[in-house]
Design an enzyme around this catalytic site. Structure first.
Site, PDB file in Angstrom:
ATOM      1  CG  ASN A   9      -2.809   6.138  -2.690  1.00 42.69           C
ATOM      2  OD1 ASN A   9      -3.986   6.323  -3.492  1.00 42.69           O
ATOM      3  ND2 ASN A   9      -2.776   5.014  -2.324  1.00 42.69           N
ATOM      4  CE  LYS A  11      -3.744   5.086   1.330  1.00 45.82           C
ATOM      5  NZ  LYS A  11      -3.563   4.132   2.431  1.00 45.82           N
ATOM      6  CG  HIS A  96      -1.720   0.933  -2.580  1.00 47.02           C
ATOM      7  ND1 HIS A  96      -2.303   0.400  -1.336  1.00 47.02           N
ATOM      8  CD2 HIS A  96      -1.120   1.965  -2.237  1.00 47.02           C
ATOM      9  CE1 HIS A  96      -1.929   1.171  -0.186  1.00 47.02           C
ATOM     10  NE2 HIS A  96      -1.267   2.117  -0.846  1.00 47.02           N
ATOM     11  CD  GLU A  98      -4.713   0.948   1.376  1.00 53.57           C
ATOM     12  OE1 GLU A  98      -5.202   1.785   0.523  1.00 53.57           O
ATOM     13  OE2 GLU A  98      -4.109   1.408   2.220  1.00 53.57           O
ATOM     14  CD  GLU A 168       3.124   2.337  -0.526  1.00 54.42           C
ATOM     15  OE1 GLU A 168       3.162   3.672  -0.123  1.00 54.42           O
ATOM     16  OE2 GLU A 168       2.112   1.953  -0.763  1.00 54.42           O
ATOM     17  N   GLY A 174      -0.379   3.532   6.925  1.00 52.62           N
ATOM     18  CA  GLY A 174      -1.789   4.198   7.769  1.00 52.62           C
ATOM     19  C   GLY A 174      -1.714   3.871   9.315  1.00 52.62           C
ATOM     20  CB  SER A 214       3.684   6.110   8.458  1.00 48.58           C
ATOM     21  OG  SER A 214       2.349   5.582   8.810  1.00 48.58           O
TER      22      SER A 214
END
Ligand code: PEP
Length: 252
Positions: A9, A11, A96, A98, A168, A174, A214
């Protein structure tokens, strides 16, 4: 044996020339794919058409990072399934964390998009996962159960078998704080059990459940060798050809 699926991904990273550089790097490092492994890149929308061209003849597949559920019309800034198919996408990441956090996407909204994705012949990568606060409150299982049930509502067993779920944990995305293989395996087992309850064990055995958060070349192998972890959704480490290729090879 389920296929191990590694998706990158990107992003909101890489302009057009940077995208070309990364794809060319990946093509040379992953000219042949190990048996039982799939690699997918999910660049930003503006790089998809170029990616499709550059990936001709490569075993690396193409996905998008989001999609809207309408076919066309006055939905400024959105992109449809048909558009994604026309630029060679086979997969779409949905829900996701985010998008849940910054764009307030709900399970219901993600579910509507997942149904459209499947009806259009695309494969959704449906993301679920708890926040740090939720883990500390010991409600991980409840949160993930609600997300899985909400995101999969009304989707048939036939379609679920083709879909990918990505677990996730938000606290691992991240942050460099990876879930331990056992923490990840526990939630993957929970998710497979939920799918078994909803669709039966035979269907649950076929569904690919990726871990994301990660994932790096040095932790990928141990994570992906857990019995219910069928690959990885990779953020930071997919932005360099060396590290993404190393994760893909660790899945073999
Ligand atoms: C992600 O964004 O899906 C992700 C897992 O990111 P990272 O690998 O950087 O934690």
């Amino acid at each position: 044996m389920r296929t191990k699926v590694i998706a990158g991904n990107w992003k909101m990273n890489k302009d057009l020339s940077e995208s070309a550089e990364l794809i060319n790097g990946l093509k040379s490092k992953l000219a042949t794919m190990p048996n039982g492994v799939k690699a997918i890149v999910c660049p930003p929308f503006v790089s998809l058409a170029l990616a499709k061209e550059l990936l001709k003849g490569s075993p690396i597949e193409l996905g998008a990072q989001n999609m809207y559920f309408e076919d066309e019309g006055a939905f400024t800034g959105e992109v449809s399934a048909k558009m994604l198919k026309s630029v060679g996408c086979k997969y779409v990441i949905l829900g996701h964390s985010e998008r849940r956090q910054y764009f307030k996407e709900s399970d219901e909204f993600i579910n509507t998009k997942a149904k459209k994705t499947l009806a259009s012949g695309l494969i959704p990568i449906i993301c679920v996962g708890e926040t740090l606060q939720e883990r500390e409150k010991n409600i991980t299982n409840q949160v993930v159960t609600t997300q899985v049930a909400g995101c999969l509502k009304g989707i048939s067993a036939f379609d679920i078998e083709k879909s990918i779920i990505a677990y996730e944990p938000v606290w691992a995305i991240g942050t460099g704080k990876v879930a331990t293989p056992q923490q990840a395996q526990d939630v993957h087992k929970l998710i497979r059990g939920l799918i078994a309850q909803l669709y039966g064990p035979a269907t649950a055995e076929k569904v690919v459940i990726q871990y994301g958060g990660s994932v790096k070349p040095d932790n990928a192998k141990e994570l992906m060798h857990q019995p219910d972890i069928d690959g990885a959704l990779v953020g930071g480490a997919c932005l360099k050809a060396d590290s993404f290729a190393a994760i893909v090879l660790a899945a073999a």
